[in-house]
Design a protein around this motif. Structure first.
Motif, PDB file in Angstrom:
ATOM      1  N   ALA A  37       0.878  -1.186  -0.087  1.00 51.72           N
ATOM      2  CA  ALA A  37       0.006   0.000  -0.110  1.00 51.72           C
ATOM      3  C   ALA A  37       0.922   1.184   0.060  1.00 51.72           C
ATOM      4  O   ALA A  37       0.682   2.182  -0.608  1.00 51.72           O
TER       5      ALA A  37
ATOM      6  N   SER B 148      -5.016   1.373  -1.264  1.00 55.70           N
ATOM      7  CA  SER B 148      -5.738   1.278  -0.007  1.00 55.70           C
ATOM      8  C   SER B 148      -5.203  -0.109   0.406  1.00 55.70           C
ATOM      9  O   SER B 148      -4.655  -0.931  -0.291  1.00 55.70           O
TER      10      SER B 148
ATOM     11  N   ASP C  48      -7.108  -2.406   1.204  1.00 54.64           N
ATOM     12  CA  ASP C  48      -7.963  -3.622   0.454  1.00 54.64           C
ATOM     13  C   ASP C  48      -7.388  -3.905  -0.956  1.00 54.64           C
ATOM     14  O   ASP C  48      -7.218  -4.918  -1.477  1.00 54.64           O
ATOM     15  N   GLU C  49      -7.114  -2.770  -1.588  1.00 53.41           N
ATOM     16  CA  GLU C  49      -6.336  -2.821  -3.015  1.00 53.41           C
ATOM     17  C   GLU C  49      -5.156  -3.886  -3.138  1.00 53.41           C
ATOM     18  O   GLU C  49      -5.036  -4.322  -3.894  1.00 53.41           O
TER      19      GLU C  49
END
Length: 242
Positions: free
Chosen positions: A199, A205, A207-208
């Motif tokens: 990240a 993010s 989550d990404e």
């Protein structure tokens, strides 16, 4: 304390202490149980069969190789004094292994025990928390039946042995579960660290970053934790690189 009482205390301590020292070594505990039974009751030999959790496979041991082999064969044949004690929960006391009734009841076990030079056998079921988990068989000479005092003691010994084996299995399962939980926690920590690194590196993010990490692991058919560990060690600088 008399010499006999000291001997009894030593055997019981050796049996119960073995489970606490190494709860993963069931075979060593079975060997201690067989030898302790032989020594405590001055038997000519002893063998033991144990079914962890009441399910196959049957684990066996004996005070010498011939009895260890007999214990394994008896479990496979599903016959013998120990097999009957284990499956019925009833003790068999001072059985004449060469008697016609024994030969008819156990056509393979009886001749084998007789050929090994044993005249009598006493088989005690080993009780776990939810039923029989095994049996201890003591072999004596034809003219050496167990007296009432010895029989009472051997019943107590078998009871302690059954509970000790159950405790040992529970301790072993607890250790295995603790190891699995520790591994899972360690893997989760590494994955979280890798998410943070990715990240920060790519301006994503969490989550990404996780989606990219998981996608890389799947496309390369690798474990997520292994890929994450390599990210934290700086071995995959190209991961998610544009």
């Amino acid at each position: 304390m008399t010499l006999r009482e000291q001997e009894v205390a030593a055997v019981f301590a050796e049996l119960t202490g073995g489970a606490a020292r190494d709860p993963l070594d069931t075979q060593a505990l079975l060997a201690t149980l067989a030898e302790g039974g032989r020594r405590l009751f001055h038997a000519r030999g002893a063998k033991v069969a144990y079914v962890p959790g009441g399910h196959s496979p049957v684990l066996t041991d004996g005070t010498d190789p011939s009895l260890g082999s007999l214990a394994a064969d008896a479990a496979r044949w599903e016959e013998g004094a120990g097999y009957d004690a284990r499956t019925t929960g009833c003790a068999l006391v001072d059985v004449d292994v060469a008697a016609r009734s024994a030969r008819l009841r156990w056509p393979r076990w009886s001749p084998r025990a007789t050929a090994l030079g044993f005249g009598r056998a006493t088989a005690l079921p080993l009780q776990g928390r939810s039923g029989q988990v095994g049996a201890l068989v003591l072999f004596t000479a034809p003219d050496k039946p167990l007296d009432e005092e010895a029989l009472a003691l051997v019943r107590l010994f078998a009871e302690v042995a059954g509970h000790t084996l159950t405790l040992q299995r529970e301790l072993s399962e607890t250790q295995v579960l603790a190891g699995q939980l520790e591994h899972a926690l360690s893997s989760r920590v590494v994955v979280e660290q890798a998410k943070g690194i990715l990240a920060a590196r790519h301006g994503l993010s969490l989550d990404e970053a996780f989606a990219g990490l998981r996608g890389y692991a799947r496309s390369h058919r690798r474990k997520l934790a292994d890929v994450a560990r390599e990210v934290t060690e700086g071995q995959l600088p190209e991961l998610l690189a544009q």
